[in-house]
Design an enzyme around this catalytic site. Structure first.
Site, short mmCIF file in Angstrom:
data_model
loop_
_atom_site.label_atom_id
_atom_site.label_comp_id
_atom_site.label_asym_id
_atom_site.label_seq_id
_atom_site.Cartn_x
_atom_site.Cartn_y
_atom_site.Cartn_z
N HIS A 24 11.93 -1.80 9.86
CA HIS A 24 10.65 -1.24 9.39
C HIS A 24 9.85 -0.80 10.60
CE1 HIS A 24 7.02 -1.82 6.43
NE2 HIS A 24 6.82 -0.82 7.27
N GLU A 207 2.17 -4.50 -0.04
CA GLU A 207 1.45 -4.64 1.25
C GLU A 207 -0.03 -4.81 0.87
OE1 GLU A 207 1.35 -1.05 3.61
OE2 GLU A 207 0.73 -2.10 5.44
N ASP A 285 6.51 -2.16 12.31
CA ASP A 285 5.73 -1.20 11.52
C ASP A 285 5.28 -0.01 12.38
OD1 ASP A 285 4.78 -0.27 9.11
OD2 ASP A 285 3.10 -1.66 8.95
N1 ADE Z 1 2.82 4.56 7.29
C1 ADE Z 1 2.85 4.05 8.52
N2 ADE Z 1 2.63 2.74 8.48
C2 ADE Z 1 2.44 2.38 7.19
C3 ADE Z 1 2.18 1.18 6.50
N3 ADE Z 1 2.03 0.01 7.14
N4 ADE Z 1 2.03 1.22 5.16
C4 ADE Z 1 2.15 2.38 4.51
N5 ADE Z 1 2.41 3.54 5.11
C5 ADE Z 1 2.55 3.55 6.44
ZN ZN Z 2 5.31 0.52 7.08
#
Ligand code: ADE
Ligand code: ZN
Length: 345
Positions: A24, A207, A285
């Site tokens: 990710h 999230e 991320d």
């Molecule tokens: N694009 C980049 N990082 C992201 C995240 N943490 N959640 C959703 N879209 C994203």
């Molecule tokens: Zn992400």
């Protein structure tokens, strides 16, 4: 393996030496401020920040949207295939130093095609970096094309259509950007088309969005992994299902703190997820924006959560390798190397 004999102080070194997969990572989120400014100058793109320092200062977020606004502004400096190549190579060099042996990179073509950048430049620049990473750094890499969920499904379908001539370079597809108000169901048809093409499917869910989005990512989009997924703990039946089906969750600890999903690392639920038997992995991320690459994510967690020990470090690295879309023979070799790291500790 006698994990209890390993002193906690050895964990940073053991985690660094452990072969790990990063599952990710938004490659546009690895653009460091220095590179943003260098590319802005090269491509004559005007930025709303006076300096690298001012851009760094802007990395104080209140939620996902406040981050995405800056992230899309940062990505606007990318124009040609050399830019995408340079960005990805900078990431691969850092990942290699962290002990990453496998990286599955998310990229957001719509962010670039909307500005007139051909999808071909995006993908071929990234492919060149993936090939070089394997040859020169020993990193096995793949590309996951993400659809922006704040845009329409028609736009996602058009993006898939435009990417078809380059299908052979894609490992899979994902779904990212603003989660709340954009449920997985909105993208049912495009994911069905992707599955028919034999592409692996993943999606961000849980999230900021509710546990119901995790369920519909599984049931409607039929994803093989859930990105983030940390809000699953609000639904006990869902946790049981994720455990039973061993659906991998790609958790991003520093991101979760920076985007205020948890108030502090000590309050992160990763240890609870692990104890519930879920296939949890640790990832970065958007490392340039959230304060660290994958190794920092591991060490920040182990520093803040005393209940995590050497067995968990081994388990998290193992989960990441098993949850990757790499070839079985490659996975087996990495899993043996991982065991060797801990056996010799
Ligand atoms: N694009 C980049 N990082 C992201 C995240 N943490 N959640 C959703 N879209 C994203
Ligand atoms: Zn992400």
């Amino acid at each position: 393996m006698n994990f209890s004999a390993i002193p906690r102080e050895r964990l940073p070194e053991l985690i660094r030496r452990s072969p790990k997969a990063e599952l990710h990572i938004h490659i546009e989120g690895s653009l460091e401020p220095e590179m943003i400014f260098a590319l802005a100058t090269k491509n004559q793109v005007r930025l709303n920040y006076a300096s690298v320092e001012a851009l760094r200062q802007a990395c104080a977020f209140t939620d996902l949207q406040s981050f995405l606004d800056l992230y899309y502004a940062g990505a606007s400096v990318l124009r040609d295939d050399d830019d995408f190549y340079a960005m990805a190579m900078a990431y691969f060099r850092r990942a290699a130093a962290d002990g990453v042996v496998r990286a599955e990179l998310f990229f957001d073509p719509q962010t670039h095609t909307e500005r007139g950048v051909p999808i071909r430049s995006v993908i071929l620049g990234l492919v060149r970096a993936c090939d070089e990473a394997r040859r020169d750094l020993g990193i096995s890499a793949g590309l996951i094309m993400c659809f922006l969920r704040h845009l329409s499904e028609e736009s996602a379908l058009q993006t898939l259509h435009d990417a078809l001539p380059l299908r052979q370079h894609l490992l899979g597809v994902g779904l990212d950007s603003s989660e709340r108000g954009n449920p997985p169901e909105k993208f049912a048809r495009v994911f069905e088309a992707c599955r028919a093409l034999g592409l692996h499917c993943v999606a961000h869910a849980g999230e900021e969005g509710p546990p119901a989005y995790i369920e519909s990512a599984l049931d409607v989009l039929k994803v093989e992994r859930v990105d983030h997924g940390v809000r699953c703990l609000e639904d006990a039946a869902l946790v049981q299902r994720l455990s039973r089906e061993q659906v991998p969750l790609t958790v991003c600890p520093l991101s979760n703190i920076k985007l205020c999903v948890f108030a502090s690392m000590a309050k992160h639920n990763l240890a609870t997820l692990l104890r519930a038997g879920l296939c949890v992995t640790v990832n970065s991320d958007d490392p340039a924006y959230f304060g660290g690459y994958v190794l920092r994510n591991y060490t920040a967690l182990f520093d803040a959560l005393p209940e995590l020990g050497p067995r968990d470090a081994w388990q998290l690295a193992r989960n990441s390798l098993q949850a990757s879309f790499a070839e079985p023979a490659e996975k087996e070799a990495w899993l043996r190397q991982l065991d060797a790291v801990f056996a010799s500790a």
